[in-house]
Design a protein around this motif. Structure first.
Motif, short mmCIF file in Angstrom:
data_model
loop_
_atom_site.label_atom_id
_atom_site.label_comp_id
_atom_site.label_asym_id
_atom_site.label_seq_id
_atom_site.Cartn_x
_atom_site.Cartn_y
_atom_site.Cartn_z
N SER A 114 -10.16 -2.06 -2.14
CA SER A 114 -9.67 -1.45 -0.91
C SER A 114 -9.39 -2.52 0.14
O SER A 114 -9.88 -3.65 0.05
CB SER A 114 -10.68 -0.44 -0.37
OG SER A 114 -11.91 -1.09 -0.08
N VAL A 147 -6.82 2.31 -0.31
CA VAL A 147 -7.72 2.19 -1.45
C VAL A 147 -7.03 2.69 -2.72
O VAL A 147 -6.38 3.72 -2.72
CB VAL A 147 -9.03 2.99 -1.21
CG1 VAL A 147 -8.77 4.46 -0.97
CG2 VAL A 147 -10.01 2.77 -2.34
N PRO A 148 -7.14 1.94 -3.83
CA PRO A 148 -6.72 2.47 -5.14
C PRO A 148 -7.86 3.26 -5.76
O PRO A 148 -9.04 2.99 -5.48
CB PRO A 148 -6.42 1.20 -5.93
CG PRO A 148 -7.35 0.18 -5.38
CD PRO A 148 -7.55 0.53 -3.92
N PHE A 149 -7.53 4.24 -6.60
CA PHE A 149 -8.60 5.01 -7.22
C PHE A 149 -8.15 5.57 -8.57
O PHE A 149 -6.97 5.49 -8.90
CB PHE A 149 -9.06 6.16 -6.30
CG PHE A 149 -7.99 7.15 -5.98
CD1 PHE A 149 -7.86 8.33 -6.71
CD2 PHE A 149 -7.08 6.90 -4.96
CE1 PHE A 149 -6.87 9.26 -6.41
CE2 PHE A 149 -6.09 7.83 -4.65
CZ PHE A 149 -5.99 8.99 -5.37
N TRP A 199 1.06 8.25 -6.96
CA TRP A 199 0.54 8.41 -8.32
C TRP A 199 1.54 7.82 -9.31
O TRP A 199 2.76 7.98 -9.15
CB TRP A 199 0.36 9.88 -8.70
CG TRP A 199 -0.56 10.68 -7.85
CD1 TRP A 199 -1.88 10.94 -8.08
CD2 TRP A 199 -0.23 11.37 -6.63
NE1 TRP A 199 -2.39 11.74 -7.09
CE2 TRP A 199 -1.40 12.02 -6.19
CE3 TRP A 199 0.95 11.49 -5.88
CZ2 TRP A 199 -1.43 12.78 -5.02
CZ3 TRP A 199 0.91 12.25 -4.72
CH2 TRP A 199 -0.27 12.88 -4.31
N ASN A 204 -14.05 -2.70 -4.34
CA ASN A 204 -13.25 -1.79 -5.17
C ASN A 204 -11.75 -1.92 -4.92
O ASN A 204 -10.99 -0.97 -5.13
CB ASN A 204 -13.68 -0.34 -4.94
CG ASN A 204 -15.14 -0.12 -5.24
OD1 ASN A 204 -15.68 -0.68 -6.21
ND2 ASN A 204 -15.82 0.67 -4.42
N LYS A 263 -0.81 0.30 -7.63
CA LYS A 263 -1.66 0.66 -8.75
C LYS A 263 -1.43 2.12 -9.14
O LYS A 263 -0.63 2.82 -8.52
CB LYS A 263 -3.11 0.39 -8.41
CG LYS A 263 -3.38 -1.10 -8.11
CD LYS A 263 -4.80 -1.46 -8.31
CE LYS A 263 -5.00 -2.98 -8.28
NZ LYS A 263 -4.52 -3.62 -7.06
N ASN A 295 0.86 -1.19 0.00
CA ASN A 295 0.00 0.00 0.00
C ASN A 295 0.89 1.24 0.00
O ASN A 295 2.13 1.14 0.05
CB ASN A 295 -0.98 -0.01 1.18
CG ASN A 295 -0.27 -0.06 2.52
OD1 ASN A 295 0.45 0.85 2.89
ND2 ASN A 295 -0.47 -1.17 3.25
N ARG A 341 -3.00 4.94 -8.80
CA ARG A 341 -3.19 5.91 -7.73
C ARG A 341 -3.66 5.17 -6.48
O ARG A 341 -4.60 4.38 -6.55
CB ARG A 341 -4.22 6.99 -8.10
CG ARG A 341 -3.77 7.92 -9.22
CD ARG A 341 -4.86 8.93 -9.58
NE ARG A 341 -6.10 8.28 -9.99
CZ ARG A 341 -6.34 7.85 -11.22
NH1 ARG A 341 -5.42 7.99 -12.15
NH2 ARG A 341 -7.50 7.27 -11.51
N GLU A 342 -3.03 5.44 -5.37
CA GLU A 342 -3.43 4.79 -4.13
C GLU A 342 -3.35 5.77 -2.95
O GLU A 342 -2.46 6.62 -2.90
CB GLU A 342 -2.56 3.56 -3.82
CG GLU A 342 -2.75 2.42 -4.80
CD GLU A 342 -2.36 1.07 -4.21
OE1 GLU A 342 -2.30 0.96 -2.97
OE2 GLU A 342 -2.13 0.14 -5.00
#
Length: 430
Positions: free
Chosen positions: A379, A428-430, A111, A377, A62, A47, A64-65
């Motif tokens: 997370s 969480v990734p987003f 990012w 999602n 990923k 993470n 963005r996290e």
């Protein structure tokens, strides 16, 4: 800069810390590692909190996290007297439990600029200490309370060199705030009649703060699909702290003589970590960690008045230390991983004569457990729990002096110490 000031303002309102690692270092820069006693900290990279432990690990994330968490530390330090002699300010009482519950927050974001280049930033509190004795306390002339906080803002960058090697680095803007309290009350140098005067016991408070910068760097090796090895380094941080010393007792003479501006120089230690993880099977993963901390950067701390006179010296005489941790993860299901950890951590305190009542530290053993749940999602929620067994710490700190103004007595005895740590983290990734 405005975002840095905002983050600091928020943290000042919510953070009260006690050191969970030896000395006054705080390991709780995430909670996802708490269940493993921070074994594998520079290699896990699951993470965005890898920004603190090894920025190279961002290449494993990923696009963005975000990750944020909070750890609660509940220590206990109980003193047993064995013939202390505290001079003209003699008192009774063992000061109750000097351990103070603290809260350590953290937040990180990363990012991906492209498939190989990542940037990120983190907010954390890498060092902290809070001890406070209740009244009556026979060692009040040496310390009643000591509260140290740090706030660390850490922009970072990572680059994937190839499928096996990633590198990363970052800079840190850091702020330190310290408040030290003790009791004074015997003659003051430079005051007529001070050699024989005895003033009422009065609270003295020294408050100092400052800002500085440091840096960190790391490398991550994907040795095979099952094995990762990481190494990271965080630099020393050099502080020139300023503030004031105030005395607020019933004697106007003592208050005037004891109050002034204050300054101190302090170099927080560097750290070096080597970590590894190995997937043994679909269910089991093992983790390991060896960490070095350069505590000898703090041989002593001189608290200097604005006149240039040394108000007090804390003779820490710290030594460099090592910490070793091992851990394991068990995949209970596709959604849940159970975590276990064990660590041995050396104290920087060399022995009874240099152990401070404000830092009754000793070698410690940590046992940990925790769990990670995969949520919607992509997370995750991490929960962690640790217990610290702290070796009984002998103290024989002699700050007696023929000069009444400098006589802070001799505290002789031992401390029984322990701590509970519990925390939660959401990523969480987003």
């Amino acid at each position: 800069m405005k975002y840095t000031k905002l983050a600091t303002a928020i943290a000042v309102g919510m953070v009260s810390t006690y050191a969970s690692a030896a000395g006054f270092q705080l390991l709780e820069q995430n909670v996802s590692g708490l269940g493993n006693a921070y074994a594998g900290s520079a290699a896990v990279a699951d993470n965005a909190s890898t920004i603190f432990f090894n920025p190279a690990g961002m290449t494993q994330l990923k696009d963005r996290e975000f990750s944020g968490g909070l750890a609660v530390i509940a220590p206990s330090f109980k003193f047993s007297d064995n013939g202390s002699s505290v001079g003209r300010l003699a008192g009774t009482g063992n000061g109750g439990d000097a351990g103070q519950t603290g809260y350590v927050p953290n937040a990180y974001m990363s990012w991906a600029i492209n498939k190989d280049l990542y940037v990120g930033a983190g907010f954390s509190a890498p060092f902290g200490l809070k001890t406070e004795y209740s009244s009556p306390w026979l060692g009040a002339a040496q310390a009643v309370s000591f509260d140290v906080k740090t706030y660390n803002f850490n922009p970072s960058v990572a680059y994937r060199v190839n499928d096996m090697v990633s590198v990363g680095a970052g800079v840190s803007w850091q702020r330190l705030e310290a408040v030290y309290k003790r009791v004074v009350g015997v003659g003051v140098a430079g005051v007529p009649g001070a050699a024989t005067a005895v003033f009422p016991a009065s609270p003295l408070t020294a408050s100092i703060s400052g800002e500085s910068t440091g840096w960190n760097a790391g490398v991550l090796f994907n040795v095979s699909p099952e094995t990762k090895v990481g190494a990271s380094y965080r630099s020393t941080v050099n502080y020139n702290l300023t503030g004031d010393i105030t005395v607020t007792g019933p004697s106007s003479v003592l208050n005037t003589a004891g109050t002034s501006g204050a300054k101190a120089s302090l170099t927080l230690p560097d750290t070096f970590i080597v970590s590894g993880t190995r997937q043994l099977s679909k269910q089991w993963e093992i983790l390991g960690d060896v960490a070095y901390t350069g505590w000898s950067s703090i041989p002593k701390l001189d608290l200097v008045r604005s006149s240039g006179v040394i108000a007090q010296t804390l003779d820490t005489d710290f030594r460099d230390t090592w910490r070793v941790a091992v851990g394991a993860n068990y995949r209970y299901s596709d959604a849940m991983v159970l975590k276990f950890g064990f660590a041995l951590d050396q104290t920087p305190v060399k022995g009874a004569s240099t152990r401070l009542v404000s830092l009754p530290d000793n070698d410690r053993t940590q046992i940990s457990t925790g769990a990670q749940w995969k949520l919607a999602n992509g997370s995750t929620l991490d929960l962690g729990l640790s217990y610290l067994f702290i070796d009984r710490a002998s103290i024989d700190n002699n700050q007696s002096s023929a000069t009444q103004a400098a006589n802070r007595g001799r505290v002789t005895g031992s401390y029984d110490g322990s701590a509970w740590i519990v925390g939660a983290q959401y990523s969480v990734p987003f």
